[in-house]
Write an enzyme that holds these catalytic residues in place. Structure first.
Site, PDB file in Angstrom:
ATOM      1  N   CYS A  84     -22.774  -6.329 -19.228  1.00  0.00           N
ATOM      2  CA  CYS A  84     -21.544  -6.573 -18.470  1.00  0.00           C
ATOM      3  C   CYS A  84     -20.450  -5.615 -18.925  1.00  0.00           C
ATOM      4  CB  CYS A  84     -21.018  -7.990 -18.729  1.00  0.00           C
ATOM      5  SG  CYS A  84     -21.921  -9.286 -17.924  1.00  0.00           S
ATOM      6  N   CYS A  97     -18.827 -11.810 -20.141  1.00  0.00           N
ATOM      7  CA  CYS A  97     -20.113 -11.825 -20.844  1.00  0.00           C
ATOM      8  C   CYS A  97     -20.073 -12.821 -22.010  1.00  0.00           C
ATOM      9  CB  CYS A  97     -20.423 -10.418 -21.351  1.00  0.00           C
ATOM     10  SG  CYS A  97     -22.142 -10.147 -21.789  1.00  0.00           S
ATOM     11  N   GLY A 148       0.793  -1.226   0.000  1.00  0.00           N
ATOM     12  CA  GLY A 148       0.000   0.000   0.000  1.00  0.00           C
ATOM     13  C   GLY A 148       0.820   1.267   0.000  1.00  0.00           C
ATOM     14  N   CYS A 159     -27.552  -8.455 -16.648  1.00  0.00           N
ATOM     15  CA  CYS A 159     -26.950  -8.066 -17.926  1.00  0.00           C
ATOM     16  C   CYS A 159     -27.921  -8.370 -19.074  1.00  0.00           C
ATOM     17  CB  CYS A 159     -25.642  -8.818 -18.135  1.00  0.00           C
ATOM     18  SG  CYS A 159     -24.963  -8.680 -19.801  1.00  0.00           S
TER      19      CYS A 159
END
Lengths: 297, 201
Positions: A270, A276, A36, A245
């Protein structure tokens, strides 16, 4: 390798020179060791403008090898300009195998999405980051934000989220939603929708972040705690969608709105094109796809 | 002929060898406790081993002062590093970005090396330490980022005080040094985030 070698003649493998790669590699190792934390690095000019993923491209170039299979996505899609051009770039300068399938990729360079499919051990996700400093819009001075990270002084970020609640009744931040990594550093997950934040937590894959213009690299190792900042009475929530979707019928995925005409027609599909397509190939069918099929007949 | 030791022994294919070594180090640094294999061969002057030499060629250059143990300093290694990597040797531990310790040598206290600062914890040293083996030693339990639940390793040839040294290093977080242990052609990384404990009997 003969044709490939002749095409590569004017560039080093993966475009960057070896000294640059070493510098980036050292930054990546320190970034992994301090999850981080933003490691400064000597970002190079790349043959594409800032804002087009120069940070991600440099990270990818530094880790990429001839055995890798590269996937590049832009807002979840494999077929948009940024994704196509970066994929073509690495095909040209590294002669690397490319794919659009999440499962088949060893390195996935991404602009603002995390694939829907769960990433696995051995995969590396490389994020393109515009503004790596989560505190930048609250405190413009680098000297100050650096001190705030050093002292773990993140009160300002909570004030910002609180002001969201005071103004809107809920936390209105929907992308680049700040996270805390391993209980220490507050980190900008790049402008991914907050929908993707939970996928960063305890991920199997290594996540690397490159910001070219801002000259920072940071990282989240696998199996690392990534917690979205929130309040006890306003817990973190991801976006939800009313409808599945339109093409593949998937629920609990991130959807893009597509405007169909100028009479208010629209559909939601999507954002992850590979997810998808894969679902449709397996026989899943959304309402708009069925309509399309009938219309075709 | 003495100079042959200095002028030979680098990677046959520098670009791809460095990439492969780096990926092994990166994967091991991201998953402490995982033992990786350094596939590309380098031949540094004795007594430094091949894998540690490969790591030096991969990560060191004119930007990274290198600290060597007295034994390595007396060997042909400073010349080898200068010729193949362009890296200068420093006697000041504080100035070193990398430190190399050959098998059997005394491992200096981690606190003597650059720890980075609270603002810039990345400005710290990485220690490459050769040990006897990754098996047969006292079992150590590793936890922390990159490790699901816990990992157990039993490296042989670490100093007696290693757990205490590593504990003090961990307590400095985000400052601290990072370790790469090397045994034969295998490596194990212990970044400063890893919590190391003796396994209870």
């Amino acid at each position: 390798m003969t044709t490939a070698a002749s095409e590569l003649a004017t560039y080093n493998f993966a475009y960057l020179d070896e000294q640059t790669k070493r510098m980036i590699r050292r930054a990546i190792l320190k970034a992994i060791a301090i999850p981080g934390y933003q490691v400064p690095f000597a970002s190079r000019e790349m043959p594409m403008p800032y804002g087009w993923g120069t940070g991600g491209v440099q990270v990818t170039a530094a880790i990429l090898g001839p055995e890798d299979v590269l996937k590049v996505i832009d807002q979840g899609a494999d077929d948009t300009t940024n994704a196509v051009s970066i994929r073509a770039f690495f095909q040209k300068v590294a002669n690397v195998a490319v794919t659009t399938r999440t499962r088949a990729a060893t390195i996935i360079q991404t602009r603002h999405r995390i694939p829907e499919e769960k990433l696995t051990t051995g995969q590396t996700l490389v994020y393109q980051v515009p503004i790596p400093e989560p505190l930048r819009f609250l405190e413009p001075r680098e000297t100050e934000t650096r001190k705030m990270h050093a002292l773990e002084e993140y009160g300002l970020m909570h004030v910002k989220l609180y002001e969201d609640i005071a103004r809107n009744g809920h936390i209105a931040t929907t992308y680049a939603y700040p996270v805390k990594v391993e209980g220490r550093y507050v980190m900008d997950p790049s402008p991914t929708p907050k929908f993707d934040n939970p996928k960063m937590h305890m991920s199997e894959a290594l996540q690397l972040f490159g910001a070219g213009r801002e000259k920072r690299i940071y990282a989240v190792p696998p199996h690392t705690e990534v917690v979205s900042l929130d309040f006890e009475d306003h817990p973190f929530e991801v976006q939800s969608f009313d409808k599945p979707c339109g093409l593949c019928g998937a629920e609990n995925v991130y959807l893009d709105e597509v405007v169909l005409d100028d009479r208010g027609g629209r559909m939601f599909v999507c954002s992850d094109t590979d997810h998808c397509e894969d679902r449709r190939a397996h026989g899943h069918c959304g309402t708009m796809l069925a309509y399309g099929k009938e219309a075709a007949r | 002929m003495p100079d042959a030791q200095i002028f030979s022994g680098a990677f046959a294919e520098p670009v791809f060898a460095a990439q492969s070594v780096f990926r092994t180090v990166m994967d091991c640094m991201a998953r402490p406790g995982t033992i990786g294999t350094i596939a590309a061969a380098a031949r540094p002057p004795q007594p430094l081993g091949a894998a540690a030499g490969a790591i030096a060629l991969t990560l060191c250059d004119h930007d990274t002062p290198v600290w060597l143990t007295p034994q390595l300093s007396k060997s042909k290694l400073p010349g080898w590093l200068a010729f193949h990597a362009g890296a200068a040797v420093t006697v000041e531990k504080q100035d070193a970005r990398f430190a190399f310790v050959e098998k059997g040598a005394v491992v200096p206290g981690f606190g003597l090396f650059a720890q980075g600062t609270q603002e810039y914890p990345d400005r710290s040293a990485t220690l490459v330490v050769e040990i006897e083996s990754f098996e047969g030693g006292r079992p150590l339990v590793l936890t922390g980022p990159g490790i699901r639940d816990e990992a157990v390793v039993a490296p042989q040839g670490l100093p007696e005080t290693f757990v205490a040294l590593a504990g003090a290093n961990r307590a400095m977080f985000p400052r601290g040094v990072d370790l790469i242990l090397v045994a034969g052609d295998r490596i194990l990384c212990l970044p400063r985030t890893t919590v190391i404990n003796n396994r209870e009997a």
